[in-house]
Structure formats: structure tokens, C-alpha cells
Scaffold this active site. Structure first.
Site, short mmCIF file in Angstrom:
data_model
loop_
_atom_site.label_atom_id
_atom_site.label_comp_id
_atom_site.label_asym_id
_atom_site.label_seq_id
_atom_site.Cartn_x
_atom_site.Cartn_y
_atom_site.Cartn_z
N SER A 197 -14.49 -4.60 3.87
CA SER A 197 -14.82 -3.86 2.73
C SER A 197 -14.42 -4.47 1.51
O SER A 197 -14.88 -4.35 0.36
CB SER A 197 -14.21 -2.49 2.81
N GLY A 198 -13.01 -5.20 1.41
CA GLY A 198 -12.82 -6.06 0.60
C GLY A 198 -12.50 -5.39 -0.72
O GLY A 198 -12.38 -6.01 -1.99
N GLY A 199 -12.11 -4.19 -0.51
CA GLY A 199 -11.48 -3.52 -2.10
C GLY A 199 -12.72 -2.64 -2.53
O GLY A 199 -12.50 -1.74 -3.68
N LYS A 237 -17.11 -11.75 10.70
CA LYS A 237 -16.63 -10.86 9.75
C LYS A 237 -16.58 -11.38 8.17
O LYS A 237 -15.69 -11.75 7.65
CB LYS A 237 -15.06 -10.16 10.07
N GLU A 261 -13.26 -14.64 10.09
CA GLU A 261 -13.35 -13.67 8.61
C GLU A 261 -13.25 -14.86 7.39
O GLU A 261 -12.09 -15.05 7.18
CB GLU A 261 -12.20 -12.54 8.62
N ARG A 283 0.87 -1.13 -0.04
CA ARG A 283 -0.08 0.10 0.03
C ARG A 283 0.70 1.30 0.05
O ARG A 283 0.71 2.17 -0.74
CB ARG A 283 -0.89 0.09 1.00
P1 13P Z 1 -10.55 -4.65 4.15
O1 13P Z 1 -11.74 -3.66 4.45
O2 13P Z 1 -9.70 -3.59 3.24
O3 13P Z 1 -10.90 -5.67 2.89
O4 13P Z 1 -9.71 -5.19 5.11
C1 13P Z 1 -10.35 -5.93 6.05
C2 13P Z 1 -9.42 -6.96 6.61
O5 13P Z 1 -9.18 -6.87 7.85
C3 13P Z 1 -8.76 -7.96 5.79
O6 13P Z 1 -8.38 -9.04 6.48
#
Ligand code: 13P
Length: 341
Positions: A250-252, A208, A166, A22
């Protein structure tokens, strides 16, 4: 406490390689000191505790200090933010399953959890990754990841840590939203079966999941309301009512879309749901702040304002009170501040 009072989680647990990736996008130097400075920026954001109940840290960060010598963990606790810790050791290529991953980290986990508890962590996170494509995901991949999540969760509860579970169905690909819904439901059902087998207490965990979304390159992109409806329908089918909270990754997705979709779910369904619908975003909260910061001390205050803004938008989304006007107000502030530094 993790999902009370309209608050949610801030994921700031990027592993060193992910954090460096990033930083590289913005030409920020990639080393321990810049990662430390960035995490200090986040945890010292004024008022962050108004919208953030807990922050997920990475192993490097839970051991780091602010410039003034106090531990980052202490700074969180002082801001009434519960420290959490990512404890998986990453998604690795799965043997015999081309294109699929299985998350590792169970070996020695009991001892690592005890150390993290002693350092102040009160919850943990483990991420499994499920990719969609031709012939995948396989049952083998879903089962292996669900079993690992359940064994991790049982160890967390033994150690007095709340497991954040998650299982992420990825957005990459041209699949339809219906396909994402089908796979997400299968993954969640498998995860909850495994949690039951491993004697995990449902009242003491946070799920999650991904939102149910069309693939990034799918020609048909559903509206915010359609996504909200599909996501809630899928979760109602697969997540037991005893679970206290669901905090989406959020996943992108862009920050604005993630807020709008969470908001739509809460506007339309909140009063009928057994669990709180919250957030545990990384990119959708941090992205604008990272861009503004750019690795420069002079930009810290503007970056913190941007972070605080996204956190507040998501707090509003939890209440069903988010709207596009919130973004316009902030855009003016952000532009003004950036040009003045
Ligand atoms: P994002 O919200 O950027 O997808 O990240 C969440 C996260 O903790 C990934 O493991």
C-alpha cells in the site's frame, strides 16, 4: 493458496524500529510486550481467515506467544492463515550512491530460512526500496537490488518457501505518474531478468509491487481509474504470465484509496489478466485498528472489528465488488463501539 479464493496477504512484519515509530505516533509504549499484545490482537481477530490467506511476520513475532502460552504461529495456522516471514535485514545507504538504498540480508540466509521453515513459515518476504528524485534511481541501485532479490528468491525456493518479491518504488516526491510508470517498468524488467539468471521458478513466487501513482506532492493527482489503467498497463509490459499472483503493497496510501484502486483494476481488467491481482497491505489494513487500539486492552474488540472491516473491503476489491457504501456502514459501527468502551 496465497492468492486463491479472493484472499490476500496481511503484512504485519514491521521491524521493531518501524513498529515503535507507528506506536509513538499514538503515544503507545514501545516495548516487546506492547508489540506482542498488538500482534496477538491481529492474529486473534475473529474471521480474519475469510479474507487473509497469509500473514507476514517479523523475527520477533514468529518466536512470540499469546497470553495463553500458544505460539502466534499456531494461532495463524489454526485460523487457516499461512505464516510468512520477513527475511531481509533492512534497506541500508548504498555506497557511492547518495540518496539511494540497497537491501541487505543475504549472508547466512540459507540457515535462517531453514530455521523459519522448521518454525512453520511457508513463504518469505524481501523488500527493496527505490527512491525517485533528481538523477535517481541509478542503474547501479536498480541492478544491485534486483540481484539481491533474485538471490534471495532462489534460496527461498531451495528451502521450500515461496518468495514474495517486493521492489518498492516510493511515493515520496513531486514526480508525475508517468515517471513512476517508467521507473516501475524498468525496475520490474530488471528484477525479472535477474530472476531468470538466478534460475528462479516463476510459477513459485509472488510479486509485491507498488501501484503506479503520482508522487505525494505532485500537483496532478490522477483518478482511481487512471491509476488502475496505468498500473495494469505497466505490469502487462513487465511481468511474465507464468507468475501466479501480484499482491500490491500500500506504500502510504489511505486504506480507502488502496481498496478503491485495487477494485478498479479488478473491475476493468480481471478477466483479461494472466495473474491474480491481490493485496499484501500493512498500513492500508492495520492503520484504523492501531488508532482505535491505542495500547488499551478495553479497545481490542473494536480494533479487531476495524481490522476485519479493512480486510473484508480488500477481499471485495479483489472481486471487483468494493464500493464506498461499505465504508459508511462501518463508520457507524466503529463510532458506536469506540464511544462505548
Ligand atoms: P505497506 O502496505 O504499509 O506499504 O507495507 C507493505 C510492506 O510489507 C512493506 O514492506
Amino acid at each position: 493458496m496465497m492468492v486463491a479464493n479472493g484472499k490476500g496477504l496481511l503484512a504485519m512484519d514491521e521491524s521493531n524500529p518501524t513498529c515503535n515509530k507507528r506506536f509513538a505516533q499514538w503515544g503507545i509504549p514501545q516495548n516487546e510486550e506492547t508489540r506482542r499484545a498488538y500482534r496477538e490482537l491481529i492474529v486473534t481477530t475473529p474471521g480474519l481467515g475469510q479474507s487473509i490467506s497469509g500473514a507476514i511476520l517479523y523475527d520477533e513475532t514468529i518466536r512470540q506467544k499469546k497470553k495463553d502460552g500458544t505460539l502466534i504461529v499456531k494461532s495463524l495456522i489454526d485460523a487457516q492463515i499461512i505464516p510468512g516471514i520477513k527475511v531481509d535485514t533492512g534497506a541500508k545507504d548504498m555506497a557511492g550512491h547518495a540518496g539511494e538504498k540497497v537491501t541487505e540480508g543475504l549472508d547466512g540466509l540459507r540457515d535462517r530460512l531453514a530455521e523459519y521453515f522448521q518454525m512453520g513459515a511457508r513463504f518469505a518476504k524481501w523488500r527493496a526500496v527505490i527512491a525517485l528524485g533528481d538523477g535517481i534511481p541509478s542503474r547501479g541501485c536498480i541492478e544491485a537490488n534486483a540481484n539481491a532479490l533474485a538471490r534471495y528468491a532462489a534460496l527461498c525456493q531451495e528451502a521450500g518457501l515461496v518468495p514474495v518479491i517486493e521492489p518498492e518504488v516510493l511515493m515520496d516526491g513531486a514526480h508525475t505518474m508517468e515517471r513512476c510508470c517508467e521507473v516501475t517498468e524498468e525496475v520490474l524488467r530488471t528484477v525479472f531478468n535477474e530472476l531468470y539468471s538466478q534460475r528462479v521458478m516463476l510459477e513459485g513466487l509472488i510479486l509485491k509491487p507498488n501501484m503506479v501513482l503520482p508522487g505525494l506532492t505532485c500537483a496532478r493527482q490522477e483518478t482511481v481509474d487512471e491509476v488502475a489503467e496505468a498500473t495494469v498497463k505497466c505490469l502487462l509490459r513487465a511481468v511474465p504470465a507464468a507468475v501466479p499472483g501480484i499482491a500490491f503493497l500500500s506504500g502510504g496510501q489511505s486504506g480507502e484509496l488502496a481498496s478503491a484502486r485495487l477494485n478498479a483494476m479488478n473491475v476493468r481488467f480481471k478477466s483479461q489478466l494472466p495473474w491474480a491481482l491481490a493485496f499484501s497491505f500493512a498500513r492500508a489494513i492495520q492503520q484504523p485498528a492501531l488508532e482505535i487500539w491505542h495500547g488499551k486492552q478495553a479497545n481490542v474488540s473494536s480494533a479487531q472489528q476495524a481490522l476485519q472491516h479493512r480486510a473484508q473491503c480488500n477481499r471485495a476489491a479483489r472481486r471487483g465488488e468494493y464500493n464506498a457504501a461499505m465504508e459508511m456502514d462501518n463508520r457507524e459501527i466503529a463510532l458506536y463501539d469506540v464511544s462505548s468502551v
